[in-house]
Design a protein around this motif. Structure first.
Motif, PDB file in Angstrom:
ATOM      1  N   LEU A 107      68.109  47.552  43.404  1.00 51.41           N
ATOM      2  CA  LEU A 107      69.478  47.393  43.891  1.00 51.41           C
ATOM      3  C   LEU A 107      70.100  48.667  44.460  1.00 51.41           C
ATOM      4  N   MET A 108      69.492  49.817  44.217  1.00 53.45           N
ATOM      5  CA  MET A 108      70.140  51.054  44.660  1.00 53.45           C
ATOM      6  C   MET A 108      69.285  51.936  45.563  1.00 53.45           C
ATOM      7  N   GLY A 109      67.956  51.793  45.473  1.00 50.33           N
ATOM      8  CA  GLY A 109      67.088  52.678  46.241  1.00 50.33           C
ATOM      9  C   GLY A 109      67.410  52.699  47.714  1.00 50.33           C
ATOM     10  N   ARG A 110      67.644  51.527  48.298  1.00 48.43           N
ATOM     11  CA  ARG A 110      67.920  51.438  49.726  1.00 48.43           C
ATOM     12  C   ARG A 110      69.288  52.037  50.085  1.00 48.43           C
ATOM     13  N   LEU A 111      70.166  52.135  49.103  1.00 45.97           N
ATOM     14  CA  LEU A 111      71.516  52.646  49.359  1.00 45.97           C
ATOM     15  C   LEU A 111      71.617  54.160  49.232  1.00 45.97           C
ATOM     16  N   VAL A 112      70.966  54.718  48.215  1.00 45.87           N
ATOM     17  CA  VAL A 112      71.181  56.142  47.924  1.00 45.87           C
ATOM     18  C   VAL A 112      70.092  57.061  48.465  1.00 45.87           C
ATOM     19  N   TYR A 156      62.683  52.639  48.578  1.00 42.75           N
ATOM     20  CA  TYR A 156      63.480  52.109  49.674  1.00 42.75           C
ATOM     21  C   TYR A 156      63.074  50.674  49.999  1.00 42.75           C
ATOM     22  N   SER A 157      61.777  50.428  50.033  1.00 45.09           N
ATOM     23  CA  SER A 157      61.299  49.098  50.396  1.00 45.09           C
ATOM     24  C   SER A 157      61.651  48.053  49.346  1.00 45.09           C
ATOM     25  N   GLN A 158      61.719  48.471  48.079  1.00 44.27           N
ATOM     26  CA  GLN A 158      62.024  47.536  47.001  1.00 44.27           C
ATOM     27  C   GLN A 158      63.511  47.237  46.890  1.00 44.27           C
ATOM     28  N   GLY A 159      64.333  47.990  47.601  1.00 45.01           N
ATOM     29  CA  GLY A 159      65.784  47.849  47.440  1.00 45.01           C
ATOM     30  C   GLY A 159      66.413  46.731  48.226  1.00 45.01           C
ATOM     31  N   GLY A 160      65.602  45.865  48.837  1.00 43.61           N
ATOM     32  CA  GLY A 160      66.158  44.793  49.657  1.00 43.61           C
ATOM     33  C   GLY A 160      66.920  43.742  48.879  1.00 43.61           C
ATOM     34  N   SER A 161      66.738  43.679  47.563  1.00 43.49           N
ATOM     35  CA  SER A 161      67.432  42.667  46.757  1.00 43.49           C
ATOM     36  C   SER A 161      68.950  42.829  46.814  1.00 43.49           C
TER      37      SER A 161
END
Length: 466
Positions: free
Chosen positions: A60-65, A291-296
């Motif tokens: 939930l946060m990797g793609r954001l931060v 980053y790739s896992q943060g799509g949820s």
């Protein structure tokens, strides 16, 4: 005093969130860093909470931060590239509220009772359950491996997405039923708190199957299983230090190998998607994994966009329970048929919010077997708004605080806690209460009743004789 500081800290975060909108993603990161390091410092009591924060960040946060520290685009992922600033602010707020209430729920549960539930089950009863389940673990393991290898072969021949369109069912019905019971027998066996020597073969079987699942394309099964077993071994090491369940040297080796495992999981994603690795290899595969896992996280935004358009009379939080008998023998008697995979009917009448959102925003992907997965926060908001985000997050925090106590209470509390922990760890990218559907199926309930009856009868007879 410590709880007071925690509340003041988040009050400051919320105030800054309102005053300085330009730093809201940084405030989200500060919120996560505080709760994560608090649980890490107190890992002996908060290992389940610490593990949950890892999955929360990953999905939930990797793609954001991560874009704050790299050149990766911050909003590149299908629908997320079109999110407006106010929608991003909504997502940040939901995540901060969740982090606050999860921690609050855990602290409340931890302070509620610092003693284990009294164990009313006698030693003979527990030993009989342990002995019976240890045998059935190995019997059902054979069936589980057979079904897993069937899926591996099917994915190799037809591709990963085909697994969701028409899963293989070439084996006899009894094989699948026995395979489904493997996890139950593992959980019940571990719930009896067996010694290290007795446990190691069962743990090996569990992880062998989880490792094989990687070749089906289901990376999450391996990752969550490894996390669950890691938590169990850590707690057992504290409960029985004389057995030395895990050494400091092994812990160091596992930590050193972790980046390589995550990088491997990232490249498996390329193989699963049948994409050429050489032409798409990232500069930093470790950061790219998170980053790739943060799509949820996009499901939270899509839920907000769709809040006035959900199918009528559809509720997603209780969905797993409402559909628990679909496709089962009992369900067929009452006309509760299992909905066709990746169908319009499943998207509109099924229990998974991710199915509906994929169907609505990328129908082509949906009908080809793809999907956005799930997110417990999206389900909570879809059903109950911000109240749902607070209540479900608080409940999850409370349940995470109970795992350590239930593990030492009695066999059945402990067994339930395994299902709950696995489900909550998975919830940032899955359904909120899917664990209820898994542990309350008719087959599971019948087998549990048989185990309990058998152990009780043997125990009572021995007492009469003695």
């Amino acid at each position: 005093m410590k709880n007071s500081f925690y509340i003041y800290y988040f009050i400051c975060i919320f105030i800054l969130f309102v005053i300085f909108p330009q730093i809201r993603v940084e405030l989200l990161l500060l919120s996560w860093l505080y709760v994560f390091f608090d649980s890490l410092i107190n890992i002996r009591k908060k290992i389940t909470l610490c593990a949950f924060y890892v999955t929360f960040f990953t999905f939930l946060m990797g793609r954001l931060v991560l874009p704050l520290f790299s050149s990766i685009k911050p909003d590149y992922h299908e629908n997320m590239s079109g999110f407006k600033p106010e929608l991003w602010d909504f997502i940040y707020l939901v995540l901060i509220i969740a982090l606050f209430t999860i921690h609050l729920g855990f602290n409340y549960g931890e302070g509620q009772s610092r003693k284990s539930i009294s164990n009313k089950q006698d030693e003979l009863y527990v030993n009989k359950i342990r002995s019976l389940c240890s045998k059935f673990v190995f019997v059902t393991f054979a069936f589980k491996i057979i079904t897993t290898l069937e899926i591996v072969r099917y994915v190799f021949n037809n591709g990963y997405l085909a697994l969701y369109l028409e899963p293989p069912h070439e084996l006899p019905y009894i094989v699948y039923k026995c395979a489904d019971l493997f996890v139950l027998f593992v959980y019940v066996f571990l719930a009896t708190l067996p010694n290290k020597k007795t446990s190691k073969y069962v743990l090996v079987c569990y992880m062998v199957d989880a490792t094989l699942s990687i070749f089906t394309g289901r990376r999450g099964t391996f990752m969550f299983s490894a996390l669950l077993i890691g938590i169990y071994i850590y707690i057992r090491n504290k409960l029985s230090p004389e057995e030395k369940w895990i050494s400091k040297r092994t812990i160091r080796l596992l930590l050193l190998s972790l980046p390589f495992v995550l990088i491997g999981m990232y490249f498996i994603g390329y193989v699963r998607a049948e994409v050429d690795i050489e032409s798409n290899a990232p500069e930093n595969p470790l950061l790219s994994f998170f980053y790739s896992q943060g799509g949820s996280v996009q499901l939270i935004g899509l839920t907000k966009l769709s809040e006035d358009h959900f199918p009528s009379s559809q509720y997603y939080l209780p969905g797993p329970l409402l559909h628990i008998f679909d496709g089962t023998t009992i369900g067929n008697v009452f006309g509760l048929k299992e909905l066709e995979p990746q169908s319009t009917e499943l998207a509109m009448k099924g229990d998974c919010l991710g199915d509906y959102l994929t169907y609505k925003y990328n129908s082509t992907r949906y009908f080809y077997g793809g999907g956005y997965g799930g997110c417990y926060l999206a389900e909570a908001y879809a059903d109950l708004g911000f109240v749902g985000v607070v209540l479900v997050s608080f409940l999850f925090g409370w349940l995470l605080s109970k795992f350590r106590y239930w593990l030492t209470s009695n066999v059945w509390f402990s067994t339930i806690s395994f299902y709950i922990l696995f489900g909550i760890l998975h919830s940032p990218r899955g359904q909120a209460f899917i664990f209820l559907k898994e542990m309350l199926t008719p087959t599971v309930l019948i087998v549990v009743f048989i185990i309990h009856t058998y152990a009780s009868n043997i125990s009572n007879k021995r007492k009469i004789v003695s």
